[in-house]
Scaffold this active site. Sequence first.
Site, PDB file in Angstrom:
ATOM      1  N   TYR A  11      -6.102 -33.132  41.117  1.00  0.00           N
ATOM      2  CA  TYR A  11      -6.977 -33.338  42.281  1.00  0.00           C
ATOM      3  C   TYR A  11      -8.379 -33.816  41.866  1.00  0.00           C
ATOM      4  O   TYR A  11      -8.800 -34.922  42.226  1.00  0.00           O
ATOM      5  CB  TYR A  11      -7.019 -32.031  43.077  1.00  0.00           C
ATOM      6  CG  TYR A  11      -7.995 -31.974  44.215  1.00  0.00           C
ATOM      7  CD1 TYR A  11      -8.057 -32.977  45.180  1.00  0.00           C
ATOM      8  CD2 TYR A  11      -8.857 -30.879  44.352  1.00  0.00           C
ATOM      9  CE1 TYR A  11      -8.952 -32.902  46.231  1.00  0.00           C
ATOM     10  CE2 TYR A  11      -9.736 -30.779  45.400  1.00  0.00           C
ATOM     11  CZ  TYR A  11      -9.798 -31.797  46.347  1.00  0.00           C
ATOM     12  OH  TYR A  11     -10.680 -31.703  47.378  1.00  0.00           O
ATOM     13  N   ASN A  32       0.379 -33.227  31.834  1.00  0.00           N
ATOM     14  CA  ASN A  32       1.813 -32.881  31.716  1.00  0.00           C
ATOM     15  C   ASN A  32       2.545 -33.018  33.050  1.00  0.00           C
ATOM     16  O   ASN A  32       3.735 -32.691  33.137  1.00  0.00           O
ATOM     17  CB  ASN A  32       1.980 -31.462  31.159  1.00  0.00           C
ATOM     18  CG  ASN A  32       1.458 -30.402  32.104  1.00  0.00           C
ATOM     19  OD1 ASN A  32       0.936 -30.725  33.172  1.00  0.00           O
ATOM     20  ND2 ASN A  32       1.590 -29.142  31.738  1.00  0.00           N
ATOM     21  N   ASN A  35       1.324 -30.251  37.827  1.00  0.00           N
ATOM     22  CA  ASN A  35       0.789 -30.056  39.176  1.00  0.00           C
ATOM     23  C   ASN A  35       0.314 -31.393  39.748  1.00  0.00           C
ATOM     24  O   ASN A  35      -0.655 -31.442  40.489  1.00  0.00           O
ATOM     25  CB  ASN A  35      -0.381 -29.061  39.083  1.00  0.00           C
ATOM     26  CG  ASN A  35      -0.635 -28.360  40.384  1.00  0.00           C
ATOM     27  OD1 ASN A  35       0.151 -28.476  41.327  1.00  0.00           O
ATOM     28  ND2 ASN A  35      -1.742 -27.647  40.463  1.00  0.00           N
ATOM     29  N   ASP A  58       1.571 -32.177  27.204  1.00  0.00           N
ATOM     30  CA  ASP A  58       1.032 -30.852  27.506  1.00  0.00           C
ATOM     31  C   ASP A  58       0.010 -30.501  26.422  1.00  0.00           C
ATOM     32  O   ASP A  58       0.256 -30.804  25.253  1.00  0.00           O
ATOM     33  CB  ASP A  58       2.230 -29.880  27.443  1.00  0.00           C
ATOM     34  CG  ASP A  58       1.911 -28.542  28.042  1.00  0.00           C
ATOM     35  OD1 ASP A  58       0.957 -27.897  27.563  1.00  0.00           O
ATOM     36  OD2 ASP A  58       2.619 -28.140  28.975  1.00  0.00           O
ATOM     37  N   SER A 124     -16.078 -22.931  36.478  1.00  0.00           N
ATOM     38  CA  SER A 124     -16.025 -22.532  37.885  1.00  0.00           C
ATOM     39  C   SER A 124     -17.105 -21.509  38.210  1.00  0.00           C
ATOM     40  O   SER A 124     -17.453 -20.664  37.364  1.00  0.00           O
ATOM     41  CB  SER A 124     -14.651 -21.923  38.148  1.00  0.00           C
ATOM     42  OG  SER A 124     -14.636 -21.244  39.381  1.00  0.00           O
ATOM     43  N   THR A 126     -16.660 -19.065  39.755  1.00  0.00           N
ATOM     44  CA  THR A 126     -16.006 -17.764  39.702  1.00  0.00           C
ATOM     45  C   THR A 126     -16.531 -16.937  38.521  1.00  0.00           C
ATOM     46  O   THR A 126     -16.475 -15.706  38.559  1.00  0.00           O
ATOM     47  CB  THR A 126     -14.462 -17.949  39.658  1.00  0.00           C
ATOM     48  OG1 THR A 126     -13.839 -16.729  39.975  1.00  0.00           O
ATOM     49  CG2 THR A 126     -13.962 -18.413  38.310  1.00  0.00           C
ATOM     50  N   TYR A 149      -7.329 -16.135  35.795  1.00  0.00           N
ATOM     51  CA  TYR A 149      -7.767 -17.531  35.916  1.00  0.00           C
ATOM     52  C   TYR A 149      -9.278 -17.618  35.631  1.00  0.00           C
ATOM     53  O   TYR A 149      -9.727 -18.413  34.807  1.00  0.00           O
ATOM     54  CB  TYR A 149      -7.459 -18.075  37.324  1.00  0.00           C
ATOM     55  CG  TYR A 149      -8.304 -19.252  37.695  1.00  0.00           C
ATOM     56  CD1 TYR A 149      -8.030 -20.511  37.169  1.00  0.00           C
ATOM     57  CD2 TYR A 149      -9.414 -19.107  38.530  1.00  0.00           C
ATOM     58  CE1 TYR A 149      -8.840 -21.593  37.467  1.00  0.00           C
ATOM     59  CE2 TYR A 149     -10.226 -20.175  38.834  1.00  0.00           C
ATOM     60  CZ  TYR A 149      -9.944 -21.417  38.308  1.00  0.00           C
ATOM     61  OH  TYR A 149     -10.756 -22.479  38.597  1.00  0.00           O
ATOM     62  N   LYS A 153     -11.733 -19.324  32.377  1.00  0.00           N
ATOM     63  CA  LYS A 153     -12.896 -20.224  32.501  1.00  0.00           C
ATOM     64  C   LYS A 153     -14.068 -19.645  31.701  1.00  0.00           C
ATOM     65  O   LYS A 153     -14.779 -20.363  30.989  1.00  0.00           O
ATOM     66  CB  LYS A 153     -13.292 -20.391  33.972  1.00  0.00           C
ATOM     67  CG  LYS A 153     -12.257 -21.134  34.803  1.00  0.00           C
ATOM     68  CD  LYS A 153     -12.116 -22.571  34.370  1.00  0.00           C
ATOM     69  CE  LYS A 153     -11.064 -23.334  35.113  1.00  0.00           C
ATOM     70  NZ  LYS A 153     -10.712 -24.605  34.476  1.00  0.00           N
ATOM     71  N   ASN A 199      -6.023 -21.712  49.337  1.00  0.00           N
ATOM     72  CA  ASN A 199      -7.431 -22.015  49.596  1.00  0.00           C
ATOM     73  C   ASN A 199      -7.640 -22.436  51.047  1.00  0.00           C
ATOM     74  O   ASN A 199      -6.715 -22.919  51.709  1.00  0.00           O
ATOM     75  CB  ASN A 199      -7.927 -23.097  48.636  1.00  0.00           C
ATOM     76  CG  ASN A 199      -7.888 -22.615  47.184  1.00  0.00           C
ATOM     77  OD1 ASN A 199      -7.158 -23.157  46.371  1.00  0.00           O
ATOM     78  ND2 ASN A 199      -8.636 -21.589  46.875  1.00  0.00           N
ATOM     79  N   PRO A 293      -8.455  -9.066  48.943  1.00  0.00           N
ATOM     80  CA  PRO A 293      -8.975  -8.369  47.755  1.00  0.00           C
ATOM     81  C   PRO A 293      -9.586  -9.354  46.751  1.00  0.00           C
ATOM     82  O   PRO A 293      -9.034 -10.429  46.533  1.00  0.00           O
ATOM     83  CB  PRO A 293      -7.734  -7.697  47.139  1.00  0.00           C
ATOM     84  CG  PRO A 293      -6.707  -7.696  48.209  1.00  0.00           C
ATOM     85  CD  PRO A 293      -7.016  -8.829  49.142  1.00  0.00           C
ATOM     86  N   ASP A 295     -12.393 -10.977  47.055  1.00  0.00           N
ATOM     87  CA  ASP A 295     -13.342 -11.926  47.651  1.00  0.00           C
ATOM     88  C   ASP A 295     -14.754 -11.341  47.691  1.00  0.00           C
ATOM     89  O   ASP A 295     -14.928 -10.139  47.876  1.00  0.00           O
ATOM     90  CB  ASP A 295     -12.939 -12.250  49.099  1.00  0.00           C
ATOM     91  CG  ASP A 295     -11.990 -13.425  49.186  1.00  0.00           C
ATOM     92  OD1 ASP A 295     -11.698 -14.035  48.141  1.00  0.00           O
ATOM     93  OD2 ASP A 295     -11.524 -13.723  50.310  1.00  0.00           O
TER      94      ASP A 295
HETATM   95  C1  WQD Z   1     -12.882 -19.549  50.804  1.00  0.00           C
HETATM   96  C2  WQD Z   1     -13.157 -18.583  51.950  1.00  0.00           C
HETATM   97  C3  WQD Z   1     -11.726 -16.662  51.969  1.00  0.00           C
HETATM   98  C4  WQD Z   1      -8.018 -18.831  52.845  1.00  0.00           C
HETATM   99  C5  WQD Z   1     -11.162 -19.894  44.970  1.00  0.00           C
HETATM  100  C6  WQD Z   1     -11.171 -19.425  43.549  1.00  0.00           C
HETATM  101  C7  WQD Z   1     -12.104 -20.227  42.741  1.00  0.00           C
HETATM  102  C8  WQD Z   1     -11.853 -21.701  42.891  1.00  0.00           C
HETATM  103  C9  WQD Z   1     -11.617 -22.157  44.277  1.00  0.00           C
HETATM  104  C10 WQD Z   1      -9.870 -22.699  41.858  1.00  0.00           C
HETATM  105  C11 WQD Z   1     -13.115 -17.108  51.531  1.00  0.00           C
HETATM  106  C12 WQD Z   1     -11.496 -17.509  53.202  1.00  0.00           C
HETATM  107  C13 WQD Z   1      -9.332 -18.501  52.578  1.00  0.00           C
HETATM  108  C14 WQD Z   1      -7.435 -18.424  54.079  1.00  0.00           C
HETATM  109  C15 WQD Z   1      -9.546 -17.424  54.708  1.00  0.00           C
HETATM  110  N1  WQD Z   1     -11.088 -22.248  41.879  1.00  0.00           N
HETATM  111  N2  WQD Z   1     -10.085 -17.805  53.491  1.00  0.00           N
HETATM  112  N3  WQD Z   1      -8.229 -17.738  54.959  1.00  0.00           N
HETATM  113  O1  WQD Z   1     -11.928 -17.787  47.053  1.00  0.00           O
HETATM  114  O2  WQD Z   1     -14.096 -19.084  47.279  1.00  0.00           O
HETATM  115  O3  WQD Z   1     -12.450 -19.708  45.531  1.00  0.00           O
HETATM  116  O4  WQD Z   1     -10.802 -21.258  44.995  1.00  0.00           O
HETATM  117  O5  WQD Z   1      -9.335 -23.584  41.459  1.00  0.00           O
HETATM  118  O6  WQD Z   1     -12.022 -19.824  41.436  1.00  0.00           O
HETATM  119  O7  WQD Z   1     -11.534 -18.063  43.519  1.00  0.00           O
HETATM  120  O8  WQD Z   1     -11.942 -20.225  47.873  1.00  0.00           O
HETATM  121  O9  WQD Z   1     -10.794 -21.503  49.632  1.00  0.00           O
HETATM  122  O10 WQD Z   1      -9.658 -19.454  48.678  1.00  0.00           O
HETATM  123  O11 WQD Z   1     -11.671 -19.177  50.160  1.00  0.00           O
HETATM  124  O12 WQD Z   1     -10.200 -16.779  55.531  1.00  0.00           O
HETATM  125  O13 WQD Z   1      -6.253 -18.666  54.355  1.00  0.00           O
HETATM  126  O14 WQD Z   1     -12.141 -18.732  52.935  1.00  0.00           O
HETATM  127  O15 WQD Z   1     -11.618 -15.296  52.266  1.00  0.00           O
HETATM  128  O16 WQD Z   1     -14.117 -16.448  52.282  1.00  0.00           O
HETATM  129  P1  WQD Z   1     -12.641 -19.072  46.967  1.00  0.00           P
HETATM  130  P2  WQD Z   1     -10.923 -20.134  49.087  1.00  0.00           P
END
Ligand code: WQD
Length: 339
Positions: A11, A32, A35, A58, A124, A126, A149, A153, A199, A293, A295
């Site tokens: 992506y 590889n 995804n 890979d 990230s 994160t 994950y 990072k 996401n 959990p 978040d």
């Molecule tokens: C955003 C907001 C959810 C889905 C994660 C990884 C991070 C990164 C990107 C990955 C939050 C809310 C989400 C849904 C919802 N890297 N939500 N309903 O958690 O900030 O980041 O993805 O490659 O390392 O942690 O992103 O898009 O999952 O969530 O309400 O079905 O949307 O609770 O507040 P996040 P997210």
Amino acid sequence: MQILVTGGMGYIGSHTVVELIQSGHEVIILDNLYNANIDVLDRIEKLTGVRPKFYEVDILDREGLERAFKENHFEAIIHFAGYKAVGESVRIPLTYYKNNISGSINLYEMMDKYHVDNIVFSSSATVYGDNFEVPFKEEYGQGDTTNPYGTTKKFNEIILSDFALANKDISVVNLRYFNPIGAHPSGLLGEDPKGIPNNLVPYIAKVATGELDHLNVFGDDYDTIDGTGVRDYIHVVDLAKAHLKAVEYACKHKGAEVINVGSGKGYSVLEVLHAYEKACGKTLKYEIHDRRPGDIATSYADTQKAKELLGFEVELGIDEMCRDSYNYMIHNLEDQKNR
Ligand code: WQD
């Protein structure tokens, strides 16, 4: 210059390859295809007029990696290759550590052996964990990650910084991405995860196309504007442009830097949902559920360092992010019908 892009079919990788080629760089992709789809190569060619050299390898395959280093003269590397699903990383941590850490070390060893001095790493936000106040600043360092994950990072940042400390020729830029969303405005590149997306925006996109009935909003009792989680969303094309600036910066400097890449603005889950409704012209259903959990309430970037060191600022806002995401979904659905 000649740049190796690992994970260049994915992506963020594919959008970055387009920006690099359009700026006159020669790109070699190593991926590889775990995804990603081989069609992405055709799409890159369609957008740029150039079909980059591609190694289906890979990063755990040392011989395959070495072949790419022997056959080319990379000046820099942008390293995206890695597993990226948070929930999956909790279920199969060893696979994540092996691929994202051992695989990356293979790559860094090849850099060392073949004297490739410059690398941009896909880190990230994160790594800040839940330890700090927003806006997150690079000088805070690293917080406590809550899943394997995120820990991969964090470790990669440390490994690369130590590598640069020990080798005066090495230049590292660790880019800490906030939440990349959106797609290429052409509709040719984007993100359409298989199965039910984890996401937010990929999930909303499937509600917009009717593949899913409604969005589950994880928590409406956070201390935020409307009680839902706030994140710093960045258009993937802006993020790709940040890589172009980061790789050019890496080639002119030595040592290791950590740089945030975000917009500096936070949007709540409901604000994103409403922006997407505007983009697709439909009302989208949602239900409030318990918090997810792991978040945190709010995450957004301090963008000063990216501005100062890279001269980078985002150009696209939430409306463009949603517009381009929906456009990609529609394109993809038409493509599937025509097959
Ligand atoms: C955003 C907001 C959810 C889905 C994660 C990884 C991070 C990164 C990107 C990955 C939050 C809310 C989400 C849904 C919802 N890297 N939500 N309903 O958690 O900030 O980041 O993805 O490659 O390392 O942690 O992103 O898009 O999952 O969530 O309400 O079905 O949307 O609770 O507040 P996040 P997210």
